[in-house]
Design a protein around this motif. Structure first.
Motif, PDB file in Angstrom:
ATOM      1  N   GLY A 109     -25.894 -66.778   2.866  1.00 55.61           N
ATOM      2  CA  GLY A 109     -25.509 -66.233   1.568  1.00 55.61           C
ATOM      3  C   GLY A 109     -25.747 -64.751   1.361  1.00 55.61           C
ATOM      4  N   ALA A 110     -26.099 -63.998   2.378  1.00 53.75           N
ATOM      5  CA  ALA A 110     -26.349 -62.564   2.200  1.00 53.75           C
ATOM      6  C   ALA A 110     -25.067 -61.782   2.431  1.00 53.75           C
ATOM      7  CB  ALA A 110     -27.426 -62.092   3.168  1.00 53.75           C
ATOM      8  N   GLN A 111     -24.932 -60.684   1.702  1.00 56.37           N
ATOM      9  CA  GLN A 111     -23.792 -59.783   1.863  1.00 56.37           C
ATOM     10  C   GLN A 111     -24.225 -58.402   2.309  1.00 56.37           C
ATOM     11  OE1 GLN A 111     -20.639 -60.873   1.654  1.00 56.37           O
ATOM     12  NE2 GLN A 111     -21.512 -62.896   1.250  1.00 56.37           N
ATOM     13  N   SER A 112     -25.478 -58.268   2.646  1.00 54.47           N
ATOM     14  CA  SER A 112     -26.010 -56.997   3.149  1.00 54.47           C
ATOM     15  C   SER A 112     -27.251 -57.299   3.968  1.00 54.47           C
ATOM     16  CB  SER A 112     -26.347 -56.044   1.992  1.00 54.47           C
ATOM     17  OG  SER A 112     -27.385 -56.595   1.181  1.00 54.47           O
ATOM     18  N   GLY A 113     -27.663 -56.323   4.736  1.00 50.97           N
ATOM     19  CA  GLY A 113     -28.844 -56.478   5.577  1.00 50.97           C
ATOM     20  C   GLY A 113     -28.473 -56.519   7.052  1.00 50.97           C
ATOM     21  N   LEU A 114     -29.472 -56.261   7.888  1.00 50.64           N
ATOM     22  CA  LEU A 114     -29.221 -56.251   9.325  1.00 50.64           C
ATOM     23  C   LEU A 114     -28.882 -57.642   9.848  1.00 50.64           C
ATOM     24  CD1 LEU A 114     -32.053 -53.809  10.477  1.00 50.64           C
ATOM     25  CD2 LEU A 114     -29.605 -53.337  10.286  1.00 50.64           C
ATOM     26  N   GLY A 115     -29.514 -58.687   9.289  1.00 50.47           N
ATOM     27  CA  GLY A 115     -29.186 -60.040   9.701  1.00 50.47           C
ATOM     28  C   GLY A 115     -27.743 -60.398   9.370  1.00 50.47           C
ATOM     29  N   PHE A 116     -27.288 -60.004   8.180  1.00 49.60           N
ATOM     30  CA  PHE A 116     -25.889 -60.224   7.817  1.00 49.60           C
ATOM     31  C   PHE A 116     -24.961 -59.458   8.753  1.00 49.60           C
ATOM     32  CE2 PHE A 116     -22.428 -57.929   5.656  1.00 49.60           C
ATOM     33  CZ  PHE A 116     -21.544 -58.983   5.475  1.00 49.60           C
ATOM     34  N   MET A 117     -25.319 -58.230   9.064  1.00 48.98           N
ATOM     35  CA  MET A 117     -24.481 -57.416   9.941  1.00 48.98           C
ATOM     36  C   MET A 117     -24.363 -58.050  11.327  1.00 48.98           C
ATOM     37  SD  MET A 117     -24.836 -53.310  10.688  1.00 48.98           S
ATOM     38  CE  MET A 117     -26.097 -53.463  11.949  1.00 48.98           C
ATOM     39  N   ILE A 118     -25.463 -58.576  11.854  1.00 52.40           N
ATOM     40  CA  ILE A 118     -25.439 -59.191  13.181  1.00 52.40           C
ATOM     41  C   ILE A 118     -24.588 -60.455  13.177  1.00 52.40           C
ATOM     42  CG2 ILE A 118     -26.878 -60.379  14.885  1.00 52.40           C
ATOM     43  CD1 ILE A 118     -29.085 -58.385  14.224  1.00 52.40           C
ATOM     44  N   SER A 119     -24.812 -61.320  12.193  1.00 49.39           N
ATOM     45  CA  SER A 119     -24.066 -62.583  12.156  1.00 49.39           C
ATOM     46  C   SER A 119     -22.583 -62.353  11.910  1.00 49.39           C
ATOM     47  CB  SER A 119     -24.643 -63.495  11.075  1.00 49.39           C
ATOM     48  OG  SER A 119     -24.527 -62.896   9.788  1.00 49.39           O
ATOM     49  N   ASP A 120     -22.245 -61.416  11.020  1.00 51.25           N
ATOM     50  CA  ASP A 120     -20.842 -61.149  10.732  1.00 51.25           C
ATOM     51  C   ASP A 120     -20.150 -60.512  11.934  1.00 51.25           C
ATOM     52  OD1 ASP A 120     -18.758 -60.970   8.409  1.00 51.25           O
ATOM     53  OD2 ASP A 120     -18.720 -58.975   9.322  1.00 51.25           O
ATOM     54  N   ALA A 121     -20.829 -59.591  12.608  1.00 51.97           N
ATOM     55  CA  ALA A 121     -20.236 -58.961  13.790  1.00 51.97           C
ATOM     56  C   ALA A 121     -20.078 -59.965  14.926  1.00 51.97           C
ATOM     57  CB  ALA A 121     -21.111 -57.790  14.235  1.00 51.97           C
ATOM     58  N   ALA A 122     -20.994 -60.926  15.034  1.00 55.71           N
ATOM     59  CA  ALA A 122     -20.863 -61.945  16.077  1.00 55.71           C
ATOM     60  C   ALA A 122     -19.645 -62.826  15.815  1.00 55.71           C
ATOM     61  CB  ALA A 122     -22.130 -62.788  16.135  1.00 55.71           C
ATOM     62  N   LEU A 123     -19.393 -63.161  14.544  1.00 53.24           N
ATOM     63  CA  LEU A 123     -18.217 -63.970  14.221  1.00 53.24           C
ATOM     64  C   LEU A 123     -16.921 -63.229  14.542  1.00 53.24           C
ATOM     65  CD1 LEU A 123     -19.320 -65.562  10.821  1.00 53.24           C
ATOM     66  CD2 LEU A 123     -19.167 -66.684  13.056  1.00 53.24           C
ATOM     67  N   LEU A 124     -16.946 -61.917  14.352  1.00 55.81           N
ATOM     68  CA  LEU A 124     -15.764 -61.097  14.646  1.00 55.81           C
ATOM     69  C   LEU A 124     -15.732 -60.610  16.089  1.00 55.81           C
ATOM     70  CD1 LEU A 124     -15.745 -58.951  11.371  1.00 55.81           C
ATOM     71  CD2 LEU A 124     -14.371 -60.978  11.872  1.00 55.81           C
ATOM     72  N   PHE A 125     -16.707 -61.031  16.889  1.00 57.50           N
ATOM     73  CA  PHE A 125     -16.839 -60.648  18.294  1.00 57.50           C
ATOM     74  C   PHE A 125     -16.911 -59.125  18.460  1.00 57.50           C
ATOM     75  CE2 PHE A 125     -15.978 -60.816  22.903  1.00 57.50           C
ATOM     76  CZ  PHE A 125     -16.835 -61.851  23.228  1.00 57.50           C
ATOM     77  N   ARG A 126     -17.619 -58.498  17.544  1.00 62.29           N
ATOM     78  CA  ARG A 126     -17.903 -57.062  17.666  1.00 62.29           C
ATOM     79  C   ARG A 126     -19.286 -56.924  18.313  1.00 62.29           C
ATOM     80  NH1 ARG A 126     -16.582 -54.064  12.083  1.00 62.29           N
ATOM     81  NH2 ARG A 126     -17.037 -52.295  13.464  1.00 62.29           N
ATOM     82  N   ILE A 127     -19.321 -57.142  19.610  1.00 65.28           N
ATOM     83  CA  ILE A 127     -20.580 -57.237  20.339  1.00 65.28           C
ATOM     84  C   ILE A 127     -21.386 -55.939  20.288  1.00 65.28           C
ATOM     85  CG2 ILE A 127     -21.638 -57.846  22.540  1.00 65.28           C
ATOM     86  CD1 ILE A 127     -20.237 -60.122  21.032  1.00 65.28           C
ATOM     87  N   PRO A 128     -20.773 -54.749  20.381  1.00 67.66           N
ATOM     88  CA  PRO A 128     -21.590 -53.533  20.265  1.00 67.66           C
ATOM     89  C   PRO A 128     -22.353 -53.453  18.950  1.00 67.66           C
ATOM     90  CG  PRO A 128     -19.454 -53.000  21.200  1.00 67.66           C
ATOM     91  CD  PRO A 128     -19.382 -54.428  20.765  1.00 67.66           C
ATOM     92  N   VAL A 129     -21.748 -53.914  17.854  1.00 67.07           N
ATOM     93  CA  VAL A 129     -22.450 -53.900  16.566  1.00 67.07           C
ATOM     94  C   VAL A 129     -23.635 -54.866  16.599  1.00 67.07           C
ATOM     95  CG1 VAL A 129     -22.210 -54.320  14.089  1.00 67.07           C
ATOM     96  CG2 VAL A 129     -20.349 -53.239  15.357  1.00 67.07           C
ATOM     97  N   VAL A 130     -23.462 -56.003  17.266  1.00 67.95           N
ATOM     98  CA  VAL A 130     -24.568 -56.954  17.396  1.00 67.95           C
ATOM     99  C   VAL A 130     -25.733 -56.325  18.151  1.00 67.95           C
ATOM    100  CG1 VAL A 130     -25.251 -59.173  18.361  1.00 67.95           C
ATOM    101  CG2 VAL A 130     -23.004 -58.933  17.304  1.00 67.95           C
ATOM    102  N   PHE A 131     -25.436 -55.653  19.253  1.00 71.82           N
ATOM    103  CA  PHE A 131     -26.490 -55.005  20.035  1.00 71.82           C
ATOM    104  C   PHE A 131     -27.190 -53.917  19.216  1.00 71.82           C
ATOM    105  CE2 PHE A 131     -24.709 -57.186  23.603  1.00 71.82           C
ATOM    106  CZ  PHE A 131     -25.702 -57.207  24.565  1.00 71.82           C
ATOM    107  N   ILE A 132     -26.425 -53.169  18.453  1.00 73.27           N
ATOM    108  CA  ILE A 132     -27.026 -52.101  17.650  1.00 73.27           C
ATOM    109  C   ILE A 132     -27.918 -52.692  16.562  1.00 73.27           C
ATOM    110  CG2 ILE A 132     -26.490 -50.287  15.980  1.00 73.27           C
ATOM    111  CD1 ILE A 132     -24.033 -49.657  17.698  1.00 73.27           C
TER     112      ILE A 132
END
Length: 285
Positions: free
Chosen positions: A233-256
């Motif tokens: 249920g989060a729309q901000s934060g590093l955890g949200f950024m990692i999970s959302d980027a993983a769903l979109l397969f934006r792997i560099p964002v996940v690593f960052i």
């Protein structure tokens, strides 16, 4: 052979080792000693070299392990454009605010309760079985309950982090207050100190090293749990950024995102170590 030649030969053989004396063990160890920072830098350089080598050789596809220059370019893009309409610093701020709020609440409740249960035998007998039952339960198991009772807003995430920090802070404060030497208690009684004076002057200073151990463990786990809390249920934060980027397969964002979590966690730990060095300045002496 003349008898006078034997002493001369003996004196010469005795003087020979003196011309080239062996190194003292301490001096030899000093020559062989390598500073710790050299080993640290070497290990990091070896890891970076391995990373470059693997990405250049093509053993792993770039979609699974981005090259260092790709991560650097993506990081600069995140600094400039943010992620999902929010600046990168806003995601970091959201995660830090949730973590520090829950951690501070856990410290404010856990440290006094732990000291009280450790110093008071009856209170320890009442609270210890409850904490022994709760302690083995992983914090992630409480996420559904946090959502059920507190919703998907900020309060549920802060309560989850509070539970984590309270658990470890209370345990270590209890151990620090309960394990001080009995000789100190008898010495305070012989000096005529009251129970409150004994607690303030003897028990609390003696428990501080154990309390800071609990603080460091609790802060590290709180920072780790915030990622799990932001998956719901989060729309901000590093955890949200990692999970959302993983769903979109934006792997560099996940690593960052993972790298930022590690770097910020290291900074938090160093800050707490600096505070401990000033408050518990007698530790290790």
């Amino acid at each position: 052979m003349p008898l006078s030649a034997a002493p001369a030969r003996t004196e010469a053989s005795a003087a020979a080792p003196a011309a080239n004396p062996p190194l003292k063990p301490r001096a030899a160890r000093r020559r062989r000693h390598v500073p710790d920072w050299v080993w640290s830098v070497t290990s990091i350089a070896a890891l970076l070299a391995l990373w470059f080598g693997v990405t250049r050789s093509g053993l792993v596809k770039p979609g699974y392990l981005p090259a260092p220059e790709t991560l650097w370019t993506t990081f600069l893009e995140l600094l400039e454009n943010g992620y999902q309409g929010q600046p990168l610093w806003a995601h970091i701020q959201s995660s830090l605010l949730r973590t520090l709020s829950g951690f501070a609440a856990g410290v404010l409740v856990g440290v006094p309760l732990g000291l009280f249960t450790g110093y008071n035998r009856l209170a320890g007998a009442v609270v210890s079985p409850i904490m022994a039952f709760i302690r083995p339960i992983p914090p992630i198991a409480f996420i559904p309950m946090a959502v059920l009772y507190f919703g998907l807003g900020e309060l549920g995430k802060v309560v989850l982090i509070f539970f984590v920090s309270f658990n470890y802070v209370q345990t270590n404060a209890h151990a620090g207050a309960a394990n001080f030497p009995i000789a100190y208690r008898r010495a305070s009684e012989s000096l005529g100190l009251t129970r409150w004076q004994t607690f303030v002057r003897i028990v609390l200073p003696g428990a501080l090293p154990q309390i800071f151990t609990g603080l460091k463990v609790a802060l590290a786990l709180s920072w780790a749990v915030v990622v799990a809390a932001e998956l719901v249920g989060a729309q901000s934060g590093l955890g949200f950024m990692i999970s959302d980027a993983a769903l979109l397969f934006r792997i560099p964002v996940v690593f960052i995102g993972i790298a930022l979590i590690g770097a910020i966690g290291l900074a938090l730990n160093l800050t707490l170590n600096a505070i401990e060095a000033r408050v518990v300045h007698w530790k290790g002496r």
